[in-house]
Design an enzyme around this catalytic site. Structure first.
Site, PDB file in Angstrom:
ATOM      1  N   CYS A   2       0.840  -1.190   0.000  1.00 19.24           N
ATOM      2  CA  CYS A   2       0.000   0.000   0.000  1.00 19.24           C
ATOM      3  C   CYS A   2       0.873   1.237   0.000  1.00 19.24           C
ATOM      4  CB  CYS A   2      -0.925   0.015   1.219  1.00 19.24           C
ATOM      5  SG  CYS A   2      -0.104   0.413   2.780  1.00 19.24           S
ATOM      6  N   ARG A  50      -4.536   0.792  -0.390  1.00 23.60           N
ATOM      7  CA  ARG A  50      -4.144  -0.617  -0.378  1.00 23.60           C
ATOM      8  C   ARG A  50      -4.166  -1.245  -1.769  1.00 23.60           C
ATOM      9  NH1 ARG A  50      -7.192  -5.944   2.121  1.00 23.60           N
ATOM     10  NH2 ARG A  50      -5.378  -7.329   2.057  1.00 23.60           N
ATOM     11  N   LEU A  51      -3.093  -1.953  -2.082  1.00 21.25           N
ATOM     12  CA  LEU A  51      -3.029  -2.859  -3.220  1.00 21.25           C
ATOM     13  C   LEU A  51      -3.090  -4.260  -2.628  1.00 21.25           C
ATOM     14  CD1 LEU A  51      -2.590  -3.032  -6.345  1.00 21.25           C
ATOM     15  CD2 LEU A  51      -0.171  -3.347  -5.851  1.00 21.25           C
ATOM     16  N   ILE A  54      -2.121 -10.247  -0.475  1.00 19.70           N
ATOM     17  CA  ILE A  54      -2.246 -11.394   0.417  1.00 19.70           C
ATOM     18  C   ILE A  54      -3.433 -11.163   1.349  1.00 19.70           C
ATOM     19  CG2 ILE A  54      -1.140 -12.664   2.310  1.00 19.70           C
ATOM     20  CD1 ILE A  54       1.548 -12.124   0.988  1.00 19.70           C
ATOM     21  N   ASN A  79       3.538  -0.825   4.388  1.00 18.29           N
ATOM     22  CA  ASN A  79       3.758  -0.933   2.948  1.00 18.29           C
ATOM     23  C   ASN A  79       4.813  -2.003   2.716  1.00 18.29           C
ATOM     24  OD1 ASN A  79       4.161  -0.518   0.173  1.00 18.29           O
ATOM     25  ND2 ASN A  79       5.588   1.160   0.531  1.00 18.29           N
ATOM     26  N   SER A 370      11.818  -9.481 -10.230  1.00 14.07           N
ATOM     27  CA  SER A 370      12.866  -8.865 -11.035  1.00 14.07           C
ATOM     28  C   SER A 370      14.223  -9.162 -10.416  1.00 14.07           C
ATOM     29  CB  SER A 370      12.637  -7.351 -11.144  1.00 14.07           C
ATOM     30  OG  SER A 370      13.470  -6.777 -12.117  1.00 14.07           O
TER      31      SER A 370
END
Length: 640
Positions: A2, A50-51, A54, A79, A370
């Site tokens: 987030c 928020r992204l 989980i 975050n 990555s």
């Protein structure tokens, strides 16, 4: 994952700042478009975007927890991702604690109660978080060991504000009485190094919590910072005939790291260039996701694309591959948006192709892996071989070495042997400043008329070198890059540019368990047999395809030299210079001359020009309020 924003007030009047927090939150909606909200008590107010990655249905933020008898003693906004959260949860459950969510945030709170500030020593992941302890009346801030996730803060007489993005603090500036003045020293450091070094920002009143540090602050008090992670490279020679044991430990640590980095309730993909680092990550990820998607970017100009090699690698590991080609027109159009997302400029042209490949990836996945960090941990930069070529100078007596240094300065530029003499007679602390310095002193004076000789890259590098006096030469260079180029450029662009597209980027090389093995590699196994990352390459022999194993590093190369000299970007660059309101900072006529010299082919000024151009666009956005990037308010599906 987030974007966090919060304030600890000095006067216990947090309710009066809730509106300011709510007004600033949309500045970083891109970091978390799935949910947003605020929480406050008398002293603190927290906000979040928020992204959801989980425990999507739960683990909402801010999250509160407390032991028996002290319900909701702690409140946290967080975050990042904690990859060993299942193991932490199990350990804490054995100690008698219970949990109400199945996410990775609650174990931090419970762990903070159990271990106190030492909780950070138990976390394996990327993070920046803030915990407000209502009993002790203290705010605890923390950032991951390598600085993967950012945390900015500012303190005024009204309180301390902290955020994932600086623009949120600037937005709250009037409410908290923040002076938005620029920092002249940070500007000079940026022009010198191509990035703003931690803990500075270009605004004098805003600073960054440094990587590997925690901080505490009480209402009305100052921010007190403590370093908990000090990377060392205490390598000793590997016993003859036991090298394979080291290679096996590297491979095992990396495989374990990728396994844990694959933990998510959404689809995980992988960036894939033509190099060994991203290929290794993708190959290991494919073992956990048979339908792995990989993504790469490039340009149509020959010699500036790894698209073909990446496609060959994807086919070899059995991954579906998606390519984004970037045109010069797209490139120029995207620069203002990218500077807005960055908060402070980073003069790395590869930011732009990264932006486009991240946007493409976000159409298909919510998380990508990555290969950042492999070069710093395993000795991947070609410059790390320099101590070998300069070793004979170590046997020259100091008086003779000084005489050779004076002689080298008298030789004409470009003369064969001049560079070798200069480097061989110059101490490492003076000759190596990381991967980024674009101006020498004379060039800096040309573009920055008010440049001060006592503000230069040694402000940044000298304290770092002082910590590494007992290390071998290669380790000293790695140590410097961990604290400069990696956290000032590589990790800033990795975080800001992927989050600009609401995409979470994970970097399995930058894992504490991987580092625990990497720091034991002796220098001769980093740069053996005329290559770099020798030990890593040996460890990956059974993991990456043969065509990649010994391929030289290329990355995301950009044809900037050709574009600035040709029709692609020359006129755009000239217009940027002419329209910029930075004449009080730069010598504008001198910069025009540099562009003209570059166009004629008299000198390659592309790196220096791009450093100045990036700053001018940033200044037009954040200072002049003249450039207004078209920032899309994109709505992505939650489930991917």
């Amino acid at each position: 994952m987030c974007g966090l924003l919060g304030m600890l007030t000095s006067g216990g009047d947090a309710a009066s700042y809730v509106a300011a927090v709510e007004q600033a939150l949309p500045c970083m909606r891109h970091r978390g478009p799935d949910e947003d909200g605020t929480w406050h008590d008398d002293s603190a107010v927290f906000g979040f975007n928020r992204l959801s990655i989980i425990d999507i249905a739960h683990s909402h933020q801010p999250i509160s927890w407390g032991p028996e008898g002290e319900p909701d003693r702690y409140t946290m906004t967080f975050n990042g991702e904690i990859y060993n959260y299942l193991e932490l949860r199990g350990e804490l459950e054995e100690a008698g604690y219970t949990f109400s969510t199945s996410g990775d945030g609650e174990p931090i709170l419970v762990g903070f109660h159990h271990w106190g500030a030492e909780v950070v020593e138990h976390l394996r992941g990327m993070f920046a978080f803030a915990i407000w302890d209502t009993t002790e009346r203290q705010l605890f801030l923390a950032r991951d060991p390598f600085g993967i996730k950012p945390l900015f803060y500012a303190t005024t007489d009204r309180g301390t504000v902290f955020a994932s993005e600086k623009k949120c603090i600037l937005e709250m500036g009037p409410a908290i009485g923040l002076d938005p003045a620029l920092d002249d020293r940070a500007i000079e450091h940026y022009v010198d190094l191509q990035y703003v070094p931690e803990p500075e920002t270009l605004h004098s009143g805003i600073r960054r919590l440094e990587s590997g540090c925690t901080a505490t602050v009480s209402p009305g008090g100052d921010v007190t910072q403590r370093r908990y992670f000090r990377p060392r490279f205490p390598a000793r020679p590997v016993t003859k005939g036991r090298e394979q044991d080291l290679f096996d430990r590297i491979a095992a640590a990396l495989e374990d790291s990728v396994t844990k980095h694959m933990r998510a309730d959404v689809t995980v993909g992988s960036f894939l260039s033509g190099g060994i680092d991203s290929t290794a990550i993708a190959a290991l990820a494919k073992r956990h996701n048979p339908n792995l998607l990989t993504f790469t970017t490039g340009f149509e100009r020959d010699g500036y694309s790894e698209v073909d090699v990446a496609a060959e690698s994807a086919e070899a590991i059995g991954a579906e591959h998606i390519v984004k080609i970037v045109s010069p027109e797209e490139y120029a159009e995207a620069v203002p948006k990218i500077m807005w997302y960055l908060d402070d400029p980073v003069a790395d042209p590869s930011l732009v192709p990264l932006y486009f490949v991240a946007a493409e990836a976000r159409k298909h996945v919510k998380v990508v892996l990555s290969g950042e960090g492999a070069d710093e941990l395993f000795g991947g930069y070609t410059i790390y071989r320099e101590p070998l070529s300069l070793a004979p100078f170590n046997r020259i007596p100091d008086p003779l070495k000084k005489a050779l240094a004076m002689f080298s300065r008298s030789l004409p530029e470009g003369m064969k042997g001049k560079s070798l003499l200069e480097r061989g007679t110059t101490p490492m602390e003076q000759r190596y400043y990381g991967n980024a310095r674009s101006f020498n002193w004379e060039q800096l004076q040309r573009v920055l008329p008010d440049a001060r000789r006592d503000w230069d890259h040694t402000d940044v590098t000298a304290p770092i070198y002082a910590e590494s006096v007992d290390m071998d030469p290669v380790a000293r260079m790695q140590h410097l890059d961990l604290f400069t180029w990696m956290r000032g450029d590589i990790l800033v662009k990795a975080d800001k540019i992927t989050m600009a597209n609401s995409l979470e980027l994970r970097v399995p090389f930058l894992d504490r368990e991987v580092f625990a093995v990497a720091e034991t590699i002796p220098y001769d196994l980093k740069i053996a047999e005329g290559t770099t990352k020798y030990a890593l390459r040996k460890a990956l022999e059974q993991i990456v395809p043969p065509h990649v194993l010994h391929r030289r590093k290329l990355g995301f190369p950009v044809p900037m030299r050709h574009w600035l000299a040709g029709d692609e970007l020359h006129d755009w660059a000239l217009a940027t210079i002419n329209e910029s309101g930075t004449e009080h900072i730069f010598n504008i006529p001198a910069i025009r001359e540099m562009l003209a010299e570059h166009r004629k082919g008299a000198s390659d000024h592309s790196r220096r020009l791009w450093t100045v151009l990036a700053f001018m666009i940033w200044h037009g956005i954040f200072v002049e309020d003249r450039i207004h990037p078209d920032i899309e308010d994109r709505d992505y599906p939650v489930e991917i």
